[in-house]
Motif scaffolding. Structure first.
Motif, PDB file in Angstrom:
ATOM      1  N   GLU A 143       0.832  -1.197   0.000  1.00 37.87           N
ATOM      2  CA  GLU A 143       0.000   0.000   0.000  1.00 37.87           C
ATOM      3  C   GLU A 143       0.874   1.256   0.000  1.00 37.87           C
ATOM      4  O   GLU A 143       1.988   1.256   0.527  1.00 37.87           O
ATOM      5  CB  GLU A 143      -0.911   0.047   1.235  1.00 37.87           C
ATOM      6  CG  GLU A 143      -1.820  -1.145   1.399  1.00 37.87           C
ATOM      7  CD  GLU A 143      -1.249  -2.189   2.333  1.00 37.87           C
ATOM      8  OE1 GLU A 143      -2.038  -2.969   2.912  1.00 37.87           O
ATOM      9  OE2 GLU A 143      -0.011  -2.249   2.475  1.00 37.87           O
ATOM     10  N   SER A 147      -3.112   3.615  -2.907  1.00 36.41           N
ATOM     11  CA  SER A 147      -2.813   2.665  -3.969  1.00 36.41           C
ATOM     12  C   SER A 147      -2.341   1.352  -3.364  1.00 36.41           C
ATOM     13  O   SER A 147      -1.719   1.335  -2.299  1.00 36.41           O
ATOM     14  CB  SER A 147      -1.709   3.210  -4.891  1.00 36.41           C
ATOM     15  OG  SER A 147      -2.098   4.407  -5.515  1.00 36.41           O
ATOM     16  N   CYS A 148      -2.634   0.274  -4.047  1.00 38.50           N
ATOM     17  CA  CYS A 148      -2.169  -1.049  -3.648  1.00 38.50           C
ATOM     18  C   CYS A 148      -1.564  -1.726  -4.866  1.00 38.50           C
ATOM     19  O   CYS A 148      -2.260  -1.969  -5.856  1.00 38.50           O
ATOM     20  CB  CYS A 148      -3.326  -1.878  -3.103  1.00 38.50           C
ATOM     21  SG  CYS A 148      -2.895  -3.584  -2.690  1.00 38.50           S
ATOM     22  N   ALA A 149      -0.274  -1.978  -4.787  1.00 31.44           N
ATOM     23  CA  ALA A 149       0.422  -2.651  -5.875  1.00 31.44           C
ATOM     24  C   ALA A 149       0.415  -4.150  -5.621  1.00 31.44           C
ATOM     25  O   ALA A 149       0.802  -4.607  -4.537  1.00 31.44           O
ATOM     26  CB  ALA A 149       1.848  -2.141  -5.977  1.00 31.44           C
ATOM     27  N   SER A 204      -3.179  -9.427 -11.000  1.00 33.31           N
ATOM     28  CA  SER A 204      -4.183  -8.961 -10.051  1.00 33.31           C
ATOM     29  C   SER A 204      -5.590  -9.380 -10.432  1.00 33.31           C
ATOM     30  O   SER A 204      -6.462  -9.503  -9.567  1.00 33.31           O
ATOM     31  CB  SER A 204      -4.110  -7.444  -9.919  1.00 33.31           C
ATOM     32  OG  SER A 204      -4.504  -6.817 -11.128  1.00 33.31           O
ATOM     33  N   ARG A 221      -9.899  -0.407  -9.777  1.00 28.91           N
ATOM     34  CA  ARG A 221      -8.731  -1.230 -10.048  1.00 28.91           C
ATOM     35  C   ARG A 221      -8.291  -1.063 -11.494  1.00 28.91           C
ATOM     36  O   ARG A 221      -9.110  -0.739 -12.365  1.00 28.91           O
ATOM     37  CB  ARG A 221      -8.996  -2.704  -9.742  1.00 28.91           C
ATOM     38  CG  ARG A 221     -10.019  -3.386 -10.609  1.00 28.91           C
ATOM     39  CD  ARG A 221     -10.385  -4.757 -10.040  1.00 28.91           C
ATOM     40  NE  ARG A 221      -9.236  -5.637  -9.933  1.00 28.91           N
ATOM     41  CZ  ARG A 221      -9.190  -6.731  -9.161  1.00 28.91           C
ATOM     42  NH1 ARG A 221     -10.244  -7.065  -8.426  1.00 28.91           N
ATOM     43  NH2 ARG A 221      -8.106  -7.480  -9.119  1.00 28.91           N
ATOM     44  N   LYS A 259      -2.275  -2.942 -14.947  1.00 27.94           N
ATOM     45  CA  LYS A 259      -1.171  -2.381 -14.158  1.00 27.94           C
ATOM     46  C   LYS A 259      -1.055  -3.040 -12.790  1.00 27.94           C
ATOM     47  O   LYS A 259      -0.199  -2.640 -11.992  1.00 27.94           O
ATOM     48  CB  LYS A 259      -1.334  -0.875 -14.001  1.00 27.94           C
ATOM     49  CG  LYS A 259      -1.243  -0.110 -15.306  1.00 27.94           C
ATOM     50  CD  LYS A 259      -1.324   1.389 -15.083  1.00 27.94           C
ATOM     51  CE  LYS A 259      -1.170   2.154 -16.392  1.00 27.94           C
ATOM     52  NZ  LYS A 259      -1.263   3.628 -16.193  1.00 27.94           N
ATOM     53  N   ASN A 260      -1.915  -4.024 -12.517  1.00 27.71           N
ATOM     54  CA  ASN A 260      -1.886  -4.727 -11.226  1.00 27.71           C
ATOM     55  C   ASN A 260      -1.983  -3.773 -10.053  1.00 27.71           C
ATOM     56  O   ASN A 260      -1.218  -3.856  -9.078  1.00 27.71           O
ATOM     57  CB  ASN A 260      -0.626  -5.590 -11.108  1.00 27.71           C
ATOM     58  CG  ASN A 260      -0.665  -6.779 -12.028  1.00 27.71           C
ATOM     59  OD1 ASN A 260      -1.735  -7.268 -12.391  1.00 27.71           O
ATOM     60  ND2 ASN A 260       0.477  -7.261 -12.428  1.00 27.71           N
ATOM     61  N   MET A 261      -2.952  -2.852 -10.131  1.00 24.83           N
ATOM     62  CA  MET A 261      -3.121  -1.851  -9.095  1.00 24.83           C
ATOM     63  C   MET A 261      -4.584  -1.791  -8.647  1.00 24.83           C
ATOM     64  O   MET A 261      -5.498  -2.006  -9.442  1.00 24.83           O
ATOM     65  CB  MET A 261      -2.713  -0.466  -9.603  1.00 24.83           C
ATOM     66  CG  MET A 261      -1.263  -0.330 -10.004  1.00 24.83           C
ATOM     67  SD  MET A 261      -0.154  -0.375  -8.575  1.00 24.83           S
ATOM     68  CE  MET A 261      -0.617   1.147  -7.736  1.00 24.83           C
ATOM     69  N   PHE A 321      -7.073   0.886  -6.141  1.00 21.14           N
ATOM     70  CA  PHE A 321      -7.055   2.227  -5.572  1.00 21.14           C
ATOM     71  C   PHE A 321      -8.243   2.436  -4.629  1.00 21.14           C
ATOM     72  O   PHE A 321      -9.292   1.806  -4.768  1.00 21.14           O
ATOM     73  CB  PHE A 321      -7.120   3.270  -6.692  1.00 21.14           C
ATOM     74  CG  PHE A 321      -6.068   3.102  -7.737  1.00 21.14           C
ATOM     75  CD1 PHE A 321      -6.358   2.474  -8.945  1.00 21.14           C
ATOM     76  CD2 PHE A 321      -4.782   3.567  -7.520  1.00 21.14           C
ATOM     77  CE1 PHE A 321      -5.384   2.305  -9.917  1.00 21.14           C
ATOM     78  CE2 PHE A 321      -3.798   3.405  -8.482  1.00 21.14           C
ATOM     79  CZ  PHE A 321      -4.103   2.774  -9.686  1.00 21.14           C
ATOM     80  N   CYS A 349      -4.761  -3.226   2.356  1.00 23.07           N
ATOM     81  CA  CYS A 349      -5.220  -3.827   1.117  1.00 23.07           C
ATOM     82  C   CYS A 349      -5.230  -5.346   1.301  1.00 23.07           C
ATOM     83  O   CYS A 349      -4.342  -5.895   1.962  1.00 23.07           O
ATOM     84  CB  CYS A 349      -4.253  -3.432  -0.004  1.00 23.07           C
ATOM     85  SG  CYS A 349      -4.575  -4.158  -1.603  1.00 23.07           S
TER      86      CYS A 349
END
Length: 127
Positions: A6, A21-23, A29, A72, A76-78, A80, A96
Protein backbone atom coordinates in the motif's frame (compact mmCIF):
# COMPACT_ATOMS: atom_id res chain seq x y z
CA UNK A 1 2.14 -16.22 -3.51
CA UNK A 2 1.02 -12.63 -3.96
CA UNK A 3 2.49 -9.53 -2.36
CA UNK A 4 0.53 -6.37 -1.62
CA UNK A 5 2.11 -2.99 -0.99
CA UNK A 6 0.00 0.00 0.00
CA UNK A 7 0.99 3.63 -0.52
CA UNK A 8 -0.58 7.07 -0.52
CA UNK A 9 -1.36 7.48 3.14
CA UNK A 10 -0.57 10.62 5.06
CA UNK A 11 -1.95 13.44 7.16
CA UNK A 12 -4.75 15.66 5.94
CA UNK A 13 -7.24 18.08 7.40
CA UNK A 14 -10.91 17.25 7.66
CA UNK A 15 -12.64 17.70 4.34
CA UNK A 16 -9.51 16.82 2.40
CA UNK A 17 -8.79 13.95 0.04
CA UNK A 18 -6.29 11.15 -0.33
CA UNK A 19 -5.82 8.39 -2.86
CA UNK A 20 -4.48 5.08 -1.61
CA UNK A 21 -2.81 2.66 -3.97
CA UNK A 22 -2.17 -1.05 -3.65
CA UNK A 23 0.42 -2.65 -5.88
CA UNK A 24 -0.13 -6.36 -6.51
CA UNK A 25 2.86 -8.49 -7.41
CA UNK A 26 3.56 -12.18 -7.68
CA UNK A 27 0.53 -12.98 -9.78
CA UNK A 28 -1.83 -11.12 -12.08
CA UNK A 29 -4.18 -8.96 -10.05
CA UNK A 30 -7.20 -9.99 -12.13
CA UNK A 31 -6.95 -13.37 -10.41
CA UNK A 32 -7.99 -11.76 -7.13
CA UNK A 33 -10.97 -10.16 -5.53
CA UNK A 34 -9.64 -7.11 -3.68
CA UNK A 35 -10.65 -5.18 -0.64
CA UNK A 36 -9.68 -2.29 1.62
CA UNK A 37 -9.97 -2.53 5.38
CA UNK A 38 -8.95 -0.21 8.19
CA UNK A 39 -8.04 -0.43 11.83
CA UNK A 40 -8.14 2.50 14.22
CA UNK A 41 -6.23 2.46 17.53
CA UNK A 42 -8.00 0.30 20.06
CA UNK A 43 -10.57 -0.91 17.54
CA UNK A 44 -11.04 -4.02 15.45
CA UNK A 45 -10.21 -4.12 11.79
CA UNK A 46 -13.23 -3.20 9.69
CA UNK A 47 -14.39 -3.43 6.11
CA UNK A 48 -14.12 -0.28 3.98
CA UNK A 49 -14.64 -1.24 0.33
CA UNK A 50 -14.26 -4.18 -2.03
CA UNK A 51 -14.18 -4.85 -5.75
CA UNK A 52 -14.67 -7.96 -7.84
CA UNK A 53 -11.96 -9.55 -9.97
CA UNK A 54 -13.27 -7.94 -13.15
CA UNK A 55 -13.95 -4.57 -11.52
CA UNK A 56 -17.65 -4.64 -12.40
CA UNK A 57 -18.98 -5.10 -8.87
CA UNK A 58 -18.10 -2.95 -5.86
CA UNK A 59 -19.36 -2.52 -2.35
CA UNK A 60 -18.52 -0.07 0.41
CA UNK A 61 -19.27 0.33 4.08
CA UNK A 62 -22.14 2.61 5.02
CA UNK A 63 -19.72 4.88 6.89
CA UNK A 64 -17.83 5.72 3.68
CA UNK A 65 -20.55 5.57 1.02
CA UNK A 66 -20.58 8.62 -1.16
CA UNK A 67 -17.09 9.60 0.02
CA UNK A 68 -14.78 6.66 -0.85
CA UNK A 69 -14.48 4.93 -4.21
CA UNK A 70 -12.64 1.70 -4.91
CA UNK A 71 -11.29 0.97 -8.38
CA UNK A 72 -8.73 -1.23 -10.05
CA UNK A 73 -6.44 -1.25 -13.06
CA UNK A 74 -5.81 -4.91 -13.83
CA UNK A 75 -3.27 -4.40 -16.65
CA UNK A 76 -1.17 -2.38 -14.16
CA UNK A 77 -1.89 -4.73 -11.23
CA UNK A 78 -3.12 -1.85 -9.10
CA UNK A 79 -6.08 -1.21 -6.82
CA UNK A 80 -7.06 2.23 -5.57
CA UNK A 81 -9.13 3.82 -2.84
CA UNK A 82 -10.09 7.41 -3.57
CA UNK A 83 -11.08 9.08 -0.32
CA UNK A 84 -12.84 12.44 -0.25
CA UNK A 85 -14.53 14.54 2.43
CA UNK A 86 -12.32 12.90 5.01
CA UNK A 87 -13.34 13.00 8.64
CA UNK A 88 -11.30 12.59 11.84
CA UNK A 89 -13.04 9.25 12.39
CA UNK A 90 -11.47 7.98 9.16
CA UNK A 91 -8.09 8.01 10.93
CA UNK A 92 -6.71 4.49 10.83
CA UNK A 93 -4.19 2.17 9.26
CA UNK A 94 -5.60 1.12 5.90
CA UNK A 95 -4.92 -2.36 4.58
CA UNK A 96 -5.22 -3.83 1.12
CA UNK A 97 -6.34 -7.46 0.89
CA UNK A 98 -6.62 -10.06 -1.86
CA UNK A 99 -8.26 -13.44 -2.37
CA UNK A 100 -8.35 -15.80 -5.32
CA UNK A 101 -11.64 -17.52 -4.55
CA UNK A 102 -14.93 -16.65 -6.11
CA UNK A 103 -16.13 -15.87 -9.58
CA UNK A 104 -15.35 -12.79 -11.65
CA UNK A 105 -18.26 -10.84 -10.18
CA UNK A 106 -17.94 -11.76 -6.50
CA UNK A 107 -17.31 -9.01 -3.95
CA UNK A 108 -15.86 -10.13 -0.62
CA UNK A 109 -16.61 -8.00 2.44
CA UNK A 110 -15.52 -10.27 5.29
CA UNK A 111 -12.05 -10.16 6.80
CA UNK A 112 -12.01 -13.94 6.96
CA UNK A 113 -12.53 -14.16 3.18
CA UNK A 114 -9.08 -12.77 2.44
CA UNK A 115 -5.86 -14.74 2.45
CA UNK A 116 -3.37 -12.03 1.55
CA UNK A 117 -2.76 -8.71 3.27
CA UNK A 118 -0.47 -5.75 2.85
CA UNK A 119 1.45 -4.06 5.66
CA UNK A 120 -0.88 -1.08 5.79
CA UNK A 121 -0.59 2.66 5.31
CA UNK A 122 -1.44 5.27 7.94
CA UNK A 123 -4.15 7.84 7.29
CA UNK A 124 -4.52 10.66 9.81
CA UNK A 125 -7.31 13.21 9.53
CA UNK A 126 -7.16 16.23 11.80
CA UNK A 127 -10.09 18.45 12.69
Amino acid sequence: QVQLVESGGGSVQAGGSLRLSCAVSGRTSSNYAMGWFRQAPGKEREFVAAISRNGVSTRSADSVKGRFTISRDNPKNMVFLQMTSLKPEDTAVYYCAADSRGSLFVVLTSISSYDYWGQGTQVTVSS
